[in-house]
Design a protein around this motif. Structure first.
Motif, mmCIF file in Angstrom:
data_model
loop_
_atom_site.group_PDB
_atom_site.id
_atom_site.type_symbol
_atom_site.label_atom_id
_atom_site.label_comp_id
_atom_site.label_asym_id
_atom_site.label_seq_id
_atom_site.Cartn_x
_atom_site.Cartn_y
_atom_site.Cartn_z
ATOM 1 N N ASP A 1 0.796 -1.234 0.000
ATOM 2 C CA ASP A 1 0.000 0.000 0.000
ATOM 3 C C ASP A 1 0.827 1.283 0.000
ATOM 4 O O ASP A 1 0.297 2.354 -0.242
ATOM 5 C CB ASP A 1 -0.937 0.031 1.213
ATOM 6 N N TYR B 1 -0.395 5.327 -0.771
ATOM 7 C CA TYR B 1 -0.394 6.375 0.243
ATOM 8 C C TYR B 1 0.397 7.587 -0.247
ATOM 9 O O TYR B 1 -0.051 8.730 -0.134
ATOM 10 C CB TYR B 1 0.203 5.863 1.559
ATOM 11 N N ASP C 1 -2.741 13.337 10.489
ATOM 12 C CA ASP C 1 -3.147 12.034 9.969
ATOM 13 C C ASP C 1 -4.174 11.506 10.962
ATOM 14 O O ASP C 1 -3.832 10.996 12.023
ATOM 15 C CB ASP C 1 -1.932 11.113 9.853
ATOM 16 N N CYS D 1 -4.531 7.500 12.296
ATOM 17 C CA CYS D 1 -3.261 7.189 11.627
ATOM 18 C C CYS D 1 -2.902 5.716 11.627
ATOM 19 O O CYS D 1 -2.047 5.294 10.856
ATOM 20 C CB CYS D 1 -2.127 7.996 12.226
ATOM 21 N N ARG E 1 1.334 4.551 8.316
ATOM 22 C CA ARG E 1 1.816 4.405 6.934
ATOM 23 C C ARG E 1 1.841 5.719 6.162
ATOM 24 O O ARG E 1 2.647 5.885 5.250
ATOM 25 C CB ARG E 1 1.010 3.360 6.184
ATOM 26 N N ALA E 2 0.993 6.672 6.515
ATOM 27 C CA ALA E 2 0.991 7.954 5.804
ATOM 28 C C ALA E 2 2.008 8.942 6.373
ATOM 29 O O ALA E 2 2.303 9.952 5.740
ATOM 30 C CB ALA E 2 -0.405 8.581 5.849
ATOM 31 N N ALA F 1 -7.025 8.007 6.199
ATOM 32 C CA ALA F 1 -7.020 6.758 5.434
ATOM 33 C C ALA F 1 -7.950 5.747 6.097
ATOM 34 O O ALA F 1 -7.756 5.391 7.251
ATOM 35 C CB ALA F 1 -5.604 6.198 5.341
ATOM 36 N N HIS G 1 -8.479 5.614 0.666
ATOM 37 C CA HIS G 1 -8.304 4.188 0.896
ATOM 38 C C HIS G 1 -7.481 3.654 -0.265
ATOM 39 O O HIS G 1 -7.692 4.080 -1.411
ATOM 40 C CB HIS G 1 -9.648 3.456 0.988
ATOM 41 N N PRO G 2 -6.528 2.736 -0.015
ATOM 42 C CA PRO G 2 -5.671 2.256 -1.097
ATOM 43 C C PRO G 2 -6.370 1.388 -2.134
ATOM 44 O O PRO G 2 -5.777 1.085 -3.166
ATOM 45 C CB PRO G 2 -4.564 1.481 -0.382
ATOM 46 N N ARG H 1 -7.894 2.673 -6.077
ATOM 47 C CA ARG H 1 -7.826 3.703 -5.034
ATOM 48 C C ARG H 1 -9.163 4.400 -4.853
ATOM 49 O O ARG H 1 -10.010 4.414 -5.730
ATOM 50 C CB ARG H 1 -6.764 4.738 -5.327
#
Length: 196
Positions: free
Chosen positions: A26, A30, A47, A50, A54-55, A111, A141-142, A187
């Motif tokens: 992912d 991001y 974030d 969070c 990951r972001a 996310a 969202h990925p 995405r």
């Protein structure tokens, strides 16, 4: 949508340790989503929800050393996993009641956030409170709604909060104006601007 905070904490606490291993590919999604927010050197960004952070690295890269990145999550186990990034401060906090000053941020990145909010309207209003007028909200969202539903063995329903027809009025009633919406298999990204 989750019923309460306890359900959200229980859901993520049991998954925190393996979350990044479960979704190892992912990272590029991001980074691409963060690029689309249009952050600048020196910006202040949250974030929200969070998770494992990951972001945080792409957010830090976007705002540079003079910017500020804060990750907030309701689940202590997720924040414990996020510590490894060290790309911003971390808060154990509910996005519906953030310990931040009004108008103190330039942007919020969320996310997978919206479907886990017990009261999405009030949480979106709280995010609007902490963002300056003209600031940005990114709901990401990925993978898209259809791919996510298929992953969980479900079909998309008309009441899906992330559907454009449902999300646009929810954002508008919460102090945001949607500026773009993408829902593809690869995405999901809805961008909104804080009304003034």
């Amino acid at each position: 949508m989750s019923d309460d905070h306890t359900h959200v904490q229980e859901f993520f606490a049991t998954r925190a340790a393996d979350w990044d291993r479960k979704f190892p590919d992912d990272g590029p999604a991001y980074a691409a989503a963060v690029t689309e927010i249009g952050l600048r050197e020196g910006d202040r960004v949250l974030d929200a929800g969070c998770g494992t952070g990951r972001a945080l690295p792409p957010l830090r890269a976007a705002v540079g050393a003079s910017g500020a990145v804060v990750g907030a999550d309701l689940t202590p186990a997720m924040l414990e996993a996020a510590v490894r990034h060290r790309d911003g401060g971390l808060l154990l906090a509910d996005v519906a009641a953030l310990p931040l000053r009004s108008g103190s941020l330039d942007a919020v990145f969320g996310a997978g956030l919206i479907s886990h909010l017990p009261q999405p309207g009030s949480s979106l209003r709280e995010l609007a409170r902490v963002v300056r007028p003209g600031g940005t909200l990114a709901l990401f969202h990925p993978i898209g709604r259809a791919a996510l539903a298929a992953r969980h063995g479900r079909q998309i329903t008309a009441d899906d909060l992330r559907a454009e027809a449902n999300l646009r009025p929810l954002l508008a009633g919460s102090g945001w104006r949607m500026t773009s919406y993408v829902d593809e298999d690869s995405r999901y990204l809805a961008l909104a601007v804080r009304e003034g």
